[in-house]
Write an enzyme that holds these catalytic residues in place. Structure first.
Site, PDB file in Angstrom:
ATOM      1  N   GLU A   1       5.072  16.538  38.053  1.00 62.52           N
ATOM      2  CA  GLU A   1       6.528  16.583  38.199  1.00 62.52           C
ATOM      3  C   GLU A   1       7.132  17.810  37.524  1.00 62.52           C
ATOM      4  O   GLU A   1       8.056  18.415  38.045  1.00 62.52           O
ATOM      5  CB  GLU A   1       7.116  15.312  37.560  1.00 62.52           C
ATOM      6  CG  GLU A   1       7.977  14.507  38.531  1.00 62.52           C
ATOM      7  CD  GLU A   1       8.439  13.226  37.864  1.00 62.52           C
ATOM      8  OE1 GLU A   1       7.785  12.207  38.127  1.00 62.52           O
ATOM      9  OE2 GLU A   1       9.413  13.247  37.109  1.00 62.52           O
ATOM     10  N   ASP A   2       6.636  18.141  36.349  1.00 57.91           N
ATOM     11  CA  ASP A   2       7.349  19.120  35.507  1.00 57.91           C
ATOM     12  C   ASP A   2       6.628  20.437  35.273  1.00 57.91           C
ATOM     13  O   ASP A   2       7.184  21.320  34.623  1.00 57.91           O
ATOM     14  CB  ASP A   2       7.655  18.486  34.135  1.00 57.91           C
ATOM     15  CG  ASP A   2       8.598  17.296  34.253  1.00 57.91           C
ATOM     16  OD1 ASP A   2       9.341  17.236  35.248  1.00 57.91           O
ATOM     17  OD2 ASP A   2       8.583  16.435  33.361  1.00 57.91           O
TER      18      ASP A   2
END
Ligand code: ZN
Length: 183
Positions: A60-61
């Site tokens: 996600e990051d």
């Protein structure tokens, strides 16, 4: 500690390097990852669950980290757990939040444990170092949403649920203390 967990930790430390948390204290993001891995371990998580805890925010990051890369490095089981813990970034923020509740009942027991560790860490940071620009309403809404996600999980070990609910209570107390009602 096993080789798999050590490798997952080293990978997460490298990929999250330089990232900061949203809280007023601006802690390095890896503090959150360390806490999620720690909780997953003390709550009795399997080797794969602890490795997935280290890796749970990398797709996600930390672009361009992908599930394929995780599968290559850490195997299909760990990558599958991270997939269960990764939001679809193509969706809007509210849709992703709604989906976390809607998809919670389908989570595997290991993903449930990491999810509870993740939500416990996030709610705990609302109690200890809330973002400076979050008004009362936003904090209370976040706690309520986290509680809705956790409630919808099919597997909730007692020790994990107790810790999570305790942190929810402390975060709500902190919110009320930071925004005293004028009478
Ligand atoms: Zn997280």
């Amino acid at each position: 500690m096993t080789e798999l967990i050590q490798a997952a930790e080293a990978f997460a430390r490298e990929r999250h390097q330089g990232q900061l948390r949203k809280g007023a204290a601006q802690e390095p993001y890896i503090i959150h990852i360390e806490e999620v891995a720690h909780l997953t371990r003390v709550w009795g998580g399997s080797e794969a669950a602890i490795a997935a805890a280290w890796l749970h925010d990398t797709v996600e990051d930390c672009p361009p980290t992908s599930l394929e890369e995780l599968a290559d490095r850490f195997g299909a089981q760990v990558a599958g757990l991270v997939a269960e813990l990764t939001d679809d970034k193509n969706l809007g923020k509210q849709a992703r939040k709604d989906l976390q509740i809607a998809n919670a009942p389908k989570k595997s027991p290991e993903a449930c444990l990491v999810k509870m560790a993740d939500k416990s860490s996030n709610v705990g940071s609302l109690a200890n170092s809330p973002p400076a620009d979050w008004p009362l309403e936003r904090r209370l809404k976040y706690i309520e949403w986290a509680r809705d996600v956790v409630t919808a999980l099919p597997e909730k070990p007692e020790i994990a649920l107790a810790e999570f609910l305790d942190r929810c209570a402390r975060a709500a107390q902190r919110a009320q203390a930071d925004f005293p009602r004028s009478t």
